[in-house]
Design a protein around this motif. Structure first.
Motif, PDB file in Angstrom:
ATOM      1  N   THR A   8      -4.500   5.568  16.833  1.00  0.00           N
ATOM      2  CA  THR A   8      -3.513   6.291  16.615  1.00  0.00           C
ATOM      3  C   THR A   8      -3.701   6.849  15.039  1.00  0.00           C
ATOM      4  O   THR A   8      -4.259   6.662  14.314  1.00  0.00           O
ATOM      5  CB  THR A   8      -2.228   5.504  16.566  1.00  0.00           C
ATOM      6  OG1 THR A   8      -2.272   4.352  15.694  1.00  0.00           O
ATOM      7  CG2 THR A   8      -1.891   5.057  18.138  1.00  0.00           C
ATOM      8  N   SER A   9      -2.857   8.190  14.865  1.00  0.00           N
ATOM      9  CA  SER A   9      -2.954   8.810  13.658  1.00  0.00           C
ATOM     10  C   SER A   9      -1.659   8.117  12.518  1.00  0.00           C
ATOM     11  O   SER A   9      -0.829   7.511  13.342  1.00  0.00           O
ATOM     12  CB  SER A   9      -2.767  10.103  13.740  1.00  0.00           C
ATOM     13  OG  SER A   9      -1.446  10.350  14.443  1.00  0.00           O
ATOM     14  N   GLY A  10      -1.794   8.498  11.347  1.00  0.00           N
ATOM     15  CA  GLY A  10      -0.977   7.812  10.535  1.00  0.00           C
ATOM     16  C   GLY A  10      -0.281   8.763   9.635  1.00  0.00           C
ATOM     17  O   GLY A  10      -0.600  10.236   9.810  1.00  0.00           O
ATOM     18  N   ASP A  11       0.573   8.861   8.659  1.00  0.00           N
ATOM     19  CA  ASP A  11       1.131   9.907   7.712  1.00  0.00           C
ATOM     20  C   ASP A  11       0.461   9.997   6.538  1.00  0.00           C
ATOM     21  O   ASP A  11       0.243  11.137   6.030  1.00  0.00           O
ATOM     22  CB  ASP A  11       2.554   9.443   7.569  1.00  0.00           C
ATOM     23  CG  ASP A  11       3.453   9.284   8.688  1.00  0.00           C
ATOM     24  OD1 ASP A  11       3.623  10.597   9.484  1.00  0.00           O
ATOM     25  OD2 ASP A  11       3.970   8.296   9.131  1.00  0.00           O
ATOM     26  N   ILE A  12      -0.144   9.053   5.877  1.00  0.00           N
ATOM     27  CA  ILE A  12      -1.080   8.859   4.807  1.00  0.00           C
ATOM     28  C   ILE A  12      -2.287   8.027   5.137  1.00  0.00           C
ATOM     29  O   ILE A  12      -2.291   7.179   5.966  1.00  0.00           O
ATOM     30  CB  ILE A  12      -0.287   8.467   3.605  1.00  0.00           C
ATOM     31  CG1 ILE A  12       0.088   6.865   3.693  1.00  0.00           C
ATOM     32  CG2 ILE A  12       0.838   9.326   3.375  1.00  0.00           C
ATOM     33  CD1 ILE A  12       0.865   6.347   2.537  1.00  0.00           C
ATOM     34  N   GLN A  13      -3.304   8.141   4.092  1.00  0.00           N
ATOM     35  CA  GLN A  13      -4.334   7.176   4.141  1.00  0.00           C
ATOM     36  C   GLN A  13      -4.182   6.175   3.045  1.00  0.00           C
ATOM     37  O   GLN A  13      -3.748   6.542   2.070  1.00  0.00           O
ATOM     38  CB  GLN A  13      -5.579   7.820   3.819  1.00  0.00           C
ATOM     39  CG  GLN A  13      -6.126   8.985   4.860  1.00  0.00           C
ATOM     40  CD  GLN A  13      -6.419   8.332   6.026  1.00  0.00           C
ATOM     41  OE1 GLN A  13      -5.951   8.360   7.261  1.00  0.00           O
ATOM     42  NE2 GLN A  13      -7.673   7.588   6.108  1.00  0.00           N
ATOM     43  N   VAL A  14      -4.350   4.792   3.183  1.00  0.00           N
ATOM     44  CA  VAL A  14      -4.307   3.830   2.196  1.00  0.00           C
ATOM     45  C   VAL A  14      -5.693   2.856   2.115  1.00  0.00           C
ATOM     46  O   VAL A  14      -6.276   2.826   3.187  1.00  0.00           O
ATOM     47  CB  VAL A  14      -3.203   2.912   2.622  1.00  0.00           C
ATOM     48  CG1 VAL A  14      -1.811   3.701   2.667  1.00  0.00           C
ATOM     49  CG2 VAL A  14      -3.245   2.129   3.740  1.00  0.00           C
ATOM     50  N   PRO A  15      -5.815   2.413   0.860  1.00  0.00           N
ATOM     51  CA  PRO A  15      -7.282   1.787   0.772  1.00  0.00           C
ATOM     52  C   PRO A  15      -6.795   0.024   1.660  1.00  0.00           C
ATOM     53  O   PRO A  15      -5.859  -0.356   1.109  1.00  0.00           O
ATOM     54  CB  PRO A  15      -7.345   1.301  -0.600  1.00  0.00           C
ATOM     55  CG  PRO A  15      -5.997   1.593  -1.114  1.00  0.00           C
ATOM     56  CD  PRO A  15      -5.078   2.772  -0.163  1.00  0.00           C
ATOM     57  N   VAL A  16      -7.755  -0.235   2.231  1.00  0.00           N
ATOM     58  CA  VAL A  16      -7.753  -1.473   2.903  1.00  0.00           C
ATOM     59  C   VAL A  16      -8.554  -2.567   2.421  1.00  0.00           C
ATOM     60  O   VAL A  16      -9.981  -2.117   2.385  1.00  0.00           O
ATOM     61  CB  VAL A  16      -7.516  -1.459   4.496  1.00  0.00           C
ATOM     62  CG1 VAL A  16      -7.466  -2.904   5.179  1.00  0.00           C
ATOM     63  CG2 VAL A  16      -6.540  -0.386   5.002  1.00  0.00           C
ATOM     64  N   PRO A  67       0.727  -1.303   0.022  1.00  0.00           N
ATOM     65  CA  PRO A  67      -0.139  -0.045  -0.049  1.00  0.00           C
ATOM     66  C   PRO A  67       0.681   1.212   0.060  1.00  0.00           C
ATOM     67  O   PRO A  67       0.394   2.255  -0.332  1.00  0.00           O
ATOM     68  CB  PRO A  67      -0.807  -0.199   1.419  1.00  0.00           C
ATOM     69  CG  PRO A  67       0.232  -0.842   2.410  1.00  0.00           C
ATOM     70  CD  PRO A  67       0.847  -1.909   1.206  1.00  0.00           C
ATOM     71  N   ASN A  68       2.062   1.158   0.398  1.00  0.00           N
ATOM     72  CA  ASN A  68       3.160   2.529   0.268  1.00  0.00           C
ATOM     73  C   ASN A  68       3.280   2.840  -0.987  1.00  0.00           C
ATOM     74  O   ASN A  68       3.760   2.094  -2.028  1.00  0.00           O
ATOM     75  CB  ASN A  68       4.345   1.895   1.058  1.00  0.00           C
ATOM     76  CG  ASN A  68       4.948   3.153   1.317  1.00  0.00           C
ATOM     77  OD1 ASN A  68       4.823   4.472   0.797  1.00  0.00           O
ATOM     78  ND2 ASN A  68       6.034   2.937   2.055  1.00  0.00           N
ATOM     79  N   PRO A  69       2.711   4.048  -1.567  1.00  0.00           N
ATOM     80  CA  PRO A  69       2.538   4.278  -3.024  1.00  0.00           C
ATOM     81  C   PRO A  69       4.079   4.370  -3.540  1.00  0.00           C
ATOM     82  O   PRO A  69       4.244   3.725  -4.865  1.00  0.00           O
ATOM     83  CB  PRO A  69       2.050   5.764  -3.022  1.00  0.00           C
ATOM     84  CG  PRO A  69       1.132   5.699  -2.043  1.00  0.00           C
ATOM     85  CD  PRO A  69       1.859   4.967  -0.785  1.00  0.00           C
ATOM     86  N   PRO A  70       5.173   4.932  -3.221  1.00  0.00           N
ATOM     87  CA  PRO A  70       6.314   4.927  -3.914  1.00  0.00           C
ATOM     88  C   PRO A  70       7.083   3.460  -3.757  1.00  0.00           C
ATOM     89  O   PRO A  70       7.827   3.325  -4.729  1.00  0.00           O
ATOM     90  CB  PRO A  70       7.309   5.926  -3.159  1.00  0.00           C
ATOM     91  CG  PRO A  70       6.744   6.168  -1.806  1.00  0.00           C
ATOM     92  CD  PRO A  70       5.203   5.810  -1.894  1.00  0.00           C
ATOM     93  N   ILE A  71       6.796   2.742  -2.652  1.00  0.00           N
ATOM     94  CA  ILE A  71       7.579   1.428  -2.878  1.00  0.00           C
ATOM     95  C   ILE A  71       6.468   0.315  -3.746  1.00  0.00           C
ATOM     96  O   ILE A  71       7.144   0.005  -4.550  1.00  0.00           O
ATOM     97  CB  ILE A  71       7.483   0.883  -1.395  1.00  0.00           C
ATOM     98  CG1 ILE A  71       8.245   1.697  -0.360  1.00  0.00           C
ATOM     99  CG2 ILE A  71       7.895  -0.556  -1.535  1.00  0.00           C
ATOM    100  CD1 ILE A  71       9.670   2.143  -0.818  1.00  0.00           C
ATOM    101  N   ALA A  72       5.461   0.667  -3.932  1.00  0.00           N
ATOM    102  CA  ALA A  72       4.307  -0.102  -4.820  1.00  0.00           C
ATOM    103  C   ALA A  72       4.963   0.335  -6.368  1.00  0.00           C
ATOM    104  O   ALA A  72       4.930  -0.634  -7.055  1.00  0.00           O
ATOM    105  CB  ALA A  72       3.009   0.020  -4.436  1.00  0.00           C
TER     106      ALA A  72
END
Length: 267
Positions: A169-177, A115-120
């Motif tokens: 807890t909060s995150g840095d980005i939102q991802v689809p699950v 789900p991590n955009p640059p890694i994907a």
């Protein structure tokens, strides 16, 4: 000096000593920076090229140094994916295991989840580089126990530690699950998966709860990361995770080394 270490690491035959070599490189700025500045397209020990994350990223640095990662996991995956089999890589990162299966099992199909955009994007580039688009599907999705857009935490120096944010807890980005059983039901005809590798930094039990039907039906071999300090963030322990899998009819296939290795008793 780093060139000599790199040459030795590329042919190092043992599991023992790998961690020592990598951590000694990473703790010495001159060596670390020299390795980090090496080309971002590497050739693996298995012979296929792949993109790795630029800079000082732990997994990509390990791939640069050794040309592979987690030899025990690698052997287990290859032992359980037949030549025309199926593999699911949940938490694929830059996709070493996805690419490995596709390269060494020429008839196999792979479902990669990152789900991590640059890694994907790096994984997608590696798929294209190797001409594997027809057999490796890169799903820019996380797998959990509820569907939606959820917060995701990024890690600066180890993208392998990036993960879904724990409840509250909060995150840095939102991802689809997605919930695997619901998502998988949309795949027609249902592909056969012989082996699942899951490394999602503590959220493993959430994902497994959402794939209970699939596991009971297809009974794939499982490699599941299980570290108590990560699992506790999501309200469980490694023992509870293990018990959940055992109750689905699985048995341990080899001792845990930070990963659990399971095969189904009826497979």
């Amino acid at each position: 000096m780093i060139h000599l270490i790199h040459a030795v690491a590329r042919v190092w035959p043992l599991i023992r000593g790998r961690d020592f070599m990598l951590r000694n490189v990473l703790r010495r700025p001159v060596w670390r920076d020299a390795l980090a500045k090496s080309p971002s397209v590497i050739r693996t020990r298995a012979g296929f090229p792949m993109h790795v994350n630029p800079g000082n990223d732990f997994i990509s640095m390990a791939l640069r140094l050794f040309g592979n990662i987690e030899p025990v996991t690698e052997a287990f995956v290859l032992d359980h994916v037949p030549p025309d089999g199926g593999f699911a890589d949940i938490g694929a990162n830059v996709g070493y295991f996805s690419l490995l299966v596709a390269a060494l099992r020429p008839g196999a199909h792979v479902q990669s989840f990152e789900p991590n955009p640059p890694i994907a994007s790096l994984l997608q580039q590696s798929v294209a580089l190797n001409g594997l688009a027809s057999r490796v599907k890169v799903n820019r999705l996380a797998v959990g126990d509820r569907e939606g857009e959820l917060p995701f935490c990024l890690h600066d120096t180890n993208t392998g530690h990036s993960r879904l944010a724990a409840e509250g807890t909060s995150g840095d980005i939102q991802v689809p699950v997605v919930v695997w059983d619901e998502w998988w039901a949309s795949q027609h005809p249902e592909p056969i998966i012989h082996c699942v590798k899951m490394d999602i930094e503590g959220a493993e039990l959430l994902a497994l709860r959402g794939m209970r039907g699939f596991l009971q039906r297809q009974k794939p071999a499982l490699i599941v990361e299980a570290y108590d300090h990560q699992l506790r963030e999501f309200g469980c322990t490694a023992e509870e995770l293990k018990q959940f899998i055992l109750e689905l009819g699985y048995r341990e296939a080899r001792p845990s080394d930070g990963n659990f290795y399971f095969i189904h008793s009826q497979a």
